[in-house]
Motif scaffolding. Sequence first.
Motif, PDB file in Angstrom:
ATOM      1  N   GLU A 360       1.142 -18.677  -8.853  1.00 19.57           N
ATOM      2  CA  GLU A 360       2.398 -18.223  -8.254  1.00 19.57           C
ATOM      3  C   GLU A 360       2.295 -16.841  -7.613  1.00 19.57           C
ATOM      4  O   GLU A 360       3.142 -16.464  -6.811  1.00 19.57           O
ATOM      5  N   ILE A 361       1.267 -16.085  -7.957  1.00 22.43           N
ATOM      6  CA  ILE A 361       1.126 -14.747  -7.381  1.00 22.43           C
ATOM      7  C   ILE A 361       0.734 -14.817  -5.906  1.00 22.43           C
ATOM      8  O   ILE A 361       1.025 -13.912  -5.122  1.00 22.43           O
ATOM      9  N   ILE A 362       0.097 -15.909  -5.476  1.00 21.97           N
ATOM     10  CA  ILE A 362      -0.346 -16.030  -4.084  1.00 21.97           C
ATOM     11  C   ILE A 362       0.837 -16.169  -3.129  1.00 21.97           C
ATOM     12  O   ILE A 362       0.917 -15.442  -2.123  1.00 21.97           O
ATOM     13  N   PRO A 363       1.822 -17.078  -3.376  1.00 23.84           N
ATOM     14  CA  PRO A 363       3.008 -17.107  -2.497  1.00 23.84           C
ATOM     15  C   PRO A 363       3.715 -15.761  -2.430  1.00 23.84           C
ATOM     16  O   PRO A 363       4.259 -15.383  -1.391  1.00 23.84           O
ATOM     17  N   SER A 364       3.699 -15.025  -3.539  1.00 23.79           N
ATOM     18  CA  SER A 364       4.333 -13.713  -3.577  1.00 23.79           C
ATOM     19  C   SER A 364       3.654 -12.745  -2.612  1.00 23.79           C
ATOM     20  O   SER A 364       4.310 -11.947  -1.940  1.00 23.79           O
ATOM     21  N   LYS A 365       2.340 -12.836  -2.518  1.00 18.03           N
ATOM     22  CA  LYS A 365       1.603 -11.947  -1.605  1.00 18.03           C
ATOM     23  C   LYS A 365       1.822 -12.334  -0.139  1.00 18.03           C
ATOM     24  O   LYS A 365       1.882 -11.466   0.732  1.00 18.03           O
ATOM     25  N   ILE A 366       1.948 -13.627   0.126  1.00 14.72           N
ATOM     26  CA  ILE A 366       2.256 -14.063   1.489  1.00 14.72           C
ATOM     27  C   ILE A 366       3.643 -13.566   1.887  1.00 14.72           C
ATOM     28  O   ILE A 366       3.860 -13.107   3.012  1.00 14.72           O
ATOM     29  N   TYR A 367       4.578 -13.619   0.935  1.00 15.77           N
ATOM     30  CA  TYR A 367       5.924 -13.103   1.205  1.00 15.77           C
ATOM     31  C   TYR A 367       5.872 -11.591   1.448  1.00 15.77           C
ATOM     32  O   TYR A 367       6.567 -11.052   2.310  1.00 15.77           O
ATOM     33  N   GLU A 368       5.029 -10.904   0.693  1.00 16.58           N
ATOM     34  CA  GLU A 368       4.890  -9.453   0.872  1.00 16.58           C
ATOM     35  C   GLU A 368       4.370  -9.121   2.271  1.00 16.58           C
ATOM     36  O   GLU A 368       4.785  -8.136   2.892  1.00 16.58           O
ATOM     37  N   LEU A 369       3.480  -9.956   2.782  1.00 16.55           N
ATOM     38  CA  LEU A 369       2.978  -9.780   4.147  1.00 16.55           C
ATOM     39  C   LEU A 369       4.124  -9.888   5.150  1.00 16.55           C
ATOM     40  O   LEU A 369       4.204  -9.117   6.116  1.00 16.55           O
ATOM     41  N   ILE A 370       5.020 -10.844   4.923  1.00 18.48           N
ATOM     42  CA  ILE A 370       6.188 -11.012   5.798  1.00 18.48           C
ATOM     43  C   ILE A 370       7.072  -9.771   5.743  1.00 18.48           C
ATOM     44  O   ILE A 370       7.530  -9.265   6.774  1.00 18.48           O
ATOM     45  N   LEU A 371       7.297  -9.248   4.539  1.00 18.40           N
ATOM     46  CA  LEU A 371       8.144  -8.064   4.384  1.00 18.40           C
ATOM     47  C   LEU A 371       7.537  -6.856   5.108  1.00 18.40           C
ATOM     48  O   LEU A 371       8.261  -6.079   5.738  1.00 18.40           O
ATOM     49  N   TYR A 372       6.224  -6.708   5.006  1.00 21.85           N
ATOM     50  CA  TYR A 372       5.577  -5.595   5.713  1.00 21.85           C
ATOM     51  C   TYR A 372       5.743  -5.757   7.225  1.00 21.85           C
ATOM     52  O   TYR A 372       6.057  -4.796   7.934  1.00 21.85           O
ATOM     53  N   ALA A 373       5.533  -6.978   7.716  1.00 22.16           N
ATOM     54  CA  ALA A 373       5.625  -7.225   9.160  1.00 22.16           C
ATOM     55  C   ALA A 373       7.013  -6.896   9.695  1.00 22.16           C
ATOM     56  O   ALA A 373       7.157  -6.290  10.761  1.00 22.16           O
ATOM     57  N   PHE A 374       8.056  -7.287   8.957  1.00 18.26           N
ATOM     58  CA  PHE A 374       9.429  -6.989   9.388  1.00 18.26           C
ATOM     59  C   PHE A 374       9.675  -5.477   9.402  1.00 18.26           C
ATOM     60  O   PHE A 374      10.401  -4.964  10.245  1.00 18.26           O
ATOM     61  N   THR A 375       9.051  -4.773   8.473  1.00 16.00           N
ATOM     62  CA  THR A 375       9.236  -3.323   8.367  1.00 16.00           C
ATOM     63  C   THR A 375       8.418  -2.560   9.403  1.00 16.00           C
ATOM     64  O   THR A 375       8.727  -1.404   9.714  1.00 16.00           O
ATOM     65  N   ALA A 376       7.384  -3.196   9.948  1.00 13.75           N
ATOM     66  CA  ALA A 376       6.406  -2.509  10.794  1.00 13.75           C
ATOM     67  C   ALA A 376       7.009  -1.635  11.895  1.00 13.75           C
ATOM     68  O   ALA A 376       6.560  -0.497  12.099  1.00 13.75           O
ATOM     69  N   PRO A 377       8.033  -2.073  12.653  1.00 12.95           N
ATOM     70  CA  PRO A 377       8.566  -1.208  13.714  1.00 12.95           C
ATOM     71  C   PRO A 377       9.188   0.087  13.199  1.00 12.95           C
ATOM     72  O   PRO A 377       9.405   1.022  13.981  1.00 12.95           O
ATOM     73  N   PHE A 378       9.463   0.155  11.887  1.00 19.68           N
ATOM     74  CA  PHE A 378      10.119   1.327  11.320  1.00 19.68           C
ATOM     75  C   PHE A 378       9.186   2.163  10.445  1.00 19.68           C
ATOM     76  O   PHE A 378       9.610   3.160   9.871  1.00 19.68           O
ATOM     77  N   ILE A 379       7.916   1.740  10.342  1.00 22.62           N
ATOM     78  CA  ILE A 379       6.964   2.480   9.506  1.00 22.62           C
ATOM     79  C   ILE A 379       6.870   3.934   9.957  1.00 22.62           C
ATOM     80  O   ILE A 379       6.842   4.858   9.144  1.00 22.62           O
ATOM     81  N   TRP A 380       6.839   4.170  11.283  1.00 23.27           N
ATOM     82  CA  TRP A 380       6.721   5.542  11.777  1.00 23.27           C
ATOM     83  C   TRP A 380       7.910   6.385  11.324  1.00 23.27           C
ATOM     84  O   TRP A 380       7.752   7.561  10.984  1.00 23.27           O
ATOM     85  N   LYS A 381       9.111   5.772  11.288  1.00 22.91           N
ATOM     86  CA  LYS A 381      10.310   6.506  10.884  1.00 22.91           C
ATOM     87  C   LYS A 381      10.285   6.783   9.387  1.00 22.91           C
ATOM     88  O   LYS A 381      10.720   7.854   8.940  1.00 22.91           O
ATOM     89  N   ILE A 382       9.804   5.821   8.608  1.00 18.84           N
ATOM     90  CA  ILE A 382       9.671   6.033   7.162  1.00 18.84           C
ATOM     91  C   ILE A 382       8.702   7.176   6.900  1.00 18.84           C
ATOM     92  O   ILE A 382       8.941   8.046   6.056  1.00 18.84           O
ATOM     93  N   ARG A 383       7.588   7.199   7.644  1.00 18.08           N
ATOM     94  CA  ARG A 383       6.599   8.278   7.492  1.00 18.08           C
ATOM     95  C   ARG A 383       7.220   9.625   7.864  1.00 18.08           C
ATOM     96  O   ARG A 383       6.970  10.643   7.216  1.00 18.08           O
TER      97      ARG A 383
END
Length: 692
Positions: A360-383
Motif C-alpha cells: 500500500e505504500i507504493i500507491p501513496s508514493k504515486i499520489y505524492e508525485l501528483i501532489l508535488y506536480a500540482f504544487t510545482a508552479p508555486f515552489i518558487w513562491k514557497i521558497r
Amino acid sequence: MINLFDTVEKVSSDSLFVVYNSAVAKMKITEIFDSKRYTEFKAVSYVSSPKFFAETVKGFKSVIFILGIDNVDNLTKFSDGVSENLKSNDSVKFFNDLPDETKNLVVEDNIKIRYGKPGVMIHDKIYLLSNEKTGEYRVIIGSANFSTAAFNSENHNFENIRIDDSQNLYEIYLERFNYLLQQTNDYIPEICRRSYKKDKAIVTISPDTNVEILLEKLKNNDIALVFSEEQMETLHKYTDQLEEEKKEIDTAKRIIEVVFAPKDKSGNFKLKPPAVLYAKKNLLREIFYKTPKHKKIVGDIREILLMDGNNFKIYKRNSEDKEIAEIYSKLIDREKIKSTLEKINAFTQAYFDFAVTPNEIIPSKIYELILYAFTAPFIWKIRQKCSMIYDKSAVADIPMFCILGGSRESGKTTALRFVATLLGQMDGKQIYDYSRELDTVGIIFEMIKENNLMPIFADEMSLSFFKRSNSTKKGEEMIKSLANEIPSEPIGTLIGTTNLSDFSSSGQVVRRIYYLEVSSMFNSQKKRESVEYLKNIYAELDDELFKDFTFRFSQAIFNNEEIFKIEDFLTLTRKIFLSYYEESGVEVPKYFPRELFSDYENRKVETWRRLFFANKNCFIDKGSTIQVNIDEIFRNSTNVKAQKDKLINFLDETCIASDFGIGVNWFLKKDEFYRFIEYEPTFFEKFKNFFK
C-alpha cells in the motif's frame, strides 16, 4: 522608479559631506530637516521609500514634494517617466505603504506629492524649508537624494549637500521649484484618496485599478495630448533594447498605441476622443493583465504557464506569437472534481492491484508525485516565503527537483505520463527523453531559469545528472546552485524518473531533491488487463482539476495564508486535495499521503544494514571506530569502483571518521554508525569488545 524597501537611519555619516553656512559640519537628519524650527517643506528629489519619506516630513504643517527620478540615462529616464504615468502600481503601493498619520495628511492636502508629466524628466535635488512667522528660511542643495542611502551610516554612498539659512537664496530656488511644479501631476491617484477618506480602505493593485486610474488621468488631461514622432520612436527603441530588463515599457507602448491616433500629417500622435477611449476599456484591461513576455528556448516542447504578480493566478500561452496570455486558473464544478478524483484514485490503486508484491505504500508514493506536480508552479513562491520566515539556508529544503526512482516494470514512466496529462501535457508529448534531448550542459539550467512554471518532465534520467561535474550548469554544482538561490521572480522545476538500481548521489545533492521510490514490479501476467484498465482511466482525462487547484493556491497566496510548513512544503496542497474529497463526497483513499517521504534516507540505512549483517566479520571494532575491510567485502565482485562510490553516497556523513578511506579499509565512527543503521550490540559483543 521608486524603491519601497529602504529603512530609516537618523544619523548622517562621513559619507555625507555637509557644508552648513559656508563651514563643514556634521548634522543629524532631524537637524537638517528641522520640523521644530520650520513649518513648511518644499522639495524636489528622488525618494527611496514611503517609510523614510513619512518619518522625515513628520512634524511639518505643509509639505509639497516633487518626486524626481533616480536614473540619469536619457532613454531610461524618458521611458520610466512614461511608464510611471501610464501604470500606477508604484504610486498606489507608495500610498498604501505610508503610515495612517501620513495618509490622513495626504488626503487633507497638507502633504502634496507630485510627479513629472509624461516626457518630463526631473532630476533636481532641492529642499526648501521656511517659517513665515519667525522669518527663517533654509535651502539645501547637492547630490543627496531624499533617501536612506544618502544618510545611512552603513551605506558608503558618498554624497554632499550645502545648507544655507538665507532668505535671498531661498527666493531664488523657490522660483525654480515653482517652475518645476508646473510640469507635474498629482502622484497619488484620486481613487486612493477617495477610498481612504471614505472608510480608511486602501486600494489593491490590480489591472482593473490601473484601467480606472488611467482613464481618470486621461479625463483630467493629466497626460500629454500630443506625442512627437521622436518621442514615439524613443519608446520603440527603448523596448527593442531593454525588452527583457524593462518589461513594463512594453505595456506602456501598447497603451499609447491604444489611446493615441495614428501619426498625422504634422508627424504627431494625438489623443483619441474620450468616447473612443472608454470603448477601449476591455482592451486596456487585457493589456494590464498581460504577463511578462516569455522567451522560449529552442527545443522547449512545454506549454507555457506564467504567473501574474498582482493576483498570483496562473496564465497560459500555447504559442510564442500570442500577445495576450489567457487566464488559466479557474474554479470548476463539483462533478468535474469528483470525476478527476475518481480517476486519480483508480490510477494510484493500480499500483497495488497489479503489483507482483502488493504494497500500500507504493500507491501513496504515486499520489505524492501528483501532489508535488500540482504544487510545482508555486515552489518558487514557497521558497521565497521560506527565506523570509526562516534562515535563508532553509530554502534548500524546498526542492525544485522531484525524482521517481523505480525498478524495471515498476510503472515509473506510466506515472510520469499520467501526472503530465493532469497538468495539461496531453498524451505525453511534452515529456523529454533525458538521454536524447536534455543530456547537454546547460539545457536544464536555462529551462529552469525561465519564467515558465510548467515543470520539465524528463524520463529515464541518467546517473550523470546527479554526479559531480566541472560545469555549474550540470550535475551536482547546478543542483546546489539552484537550490540555494532565493528566487525574486518565478523559476521552474523538474519532475523526472530514474533507474532505481543506478541512482545514488552525494548528501548535498540528495538533500535538495525530493526522491520517491517505487520498487514493486507490475505483474506481467496481468499486463493485458492492466493496459485496458489504464486506457479507461485516460479516457477524457484533462487538466481541469489543475486549473481549479492553481486558483485556490493563488488565492491562498493573495490572502497571505500559510502556504507551507517547514516540515512539509506540501501542507497546503494536501489541505486543498482533502477539501476536494469533502466537497465531492468521494472517500479519501487510505493510502493518501499525509506527510513527506524519506525514501532515500531509508534506502541508505537499509543498504548499510544489509552490508553489515552479511559481512559482520569485515566490520572490526576498534574502540571508538569501526574498521571496514571494504576490499574483502568486494573481493569477488565486478565494477568495484562504482559499488564503492554508491556506498559512500549511501553513508551518513556523521559516520565518517577523519581517516576514512585509508588503504584497503574504511574507518567509521562506531557510535554514529550504529545509530545510523539502528543497531544495538548484544551484551556479549559489548563484553568481548571491552576486553579487546
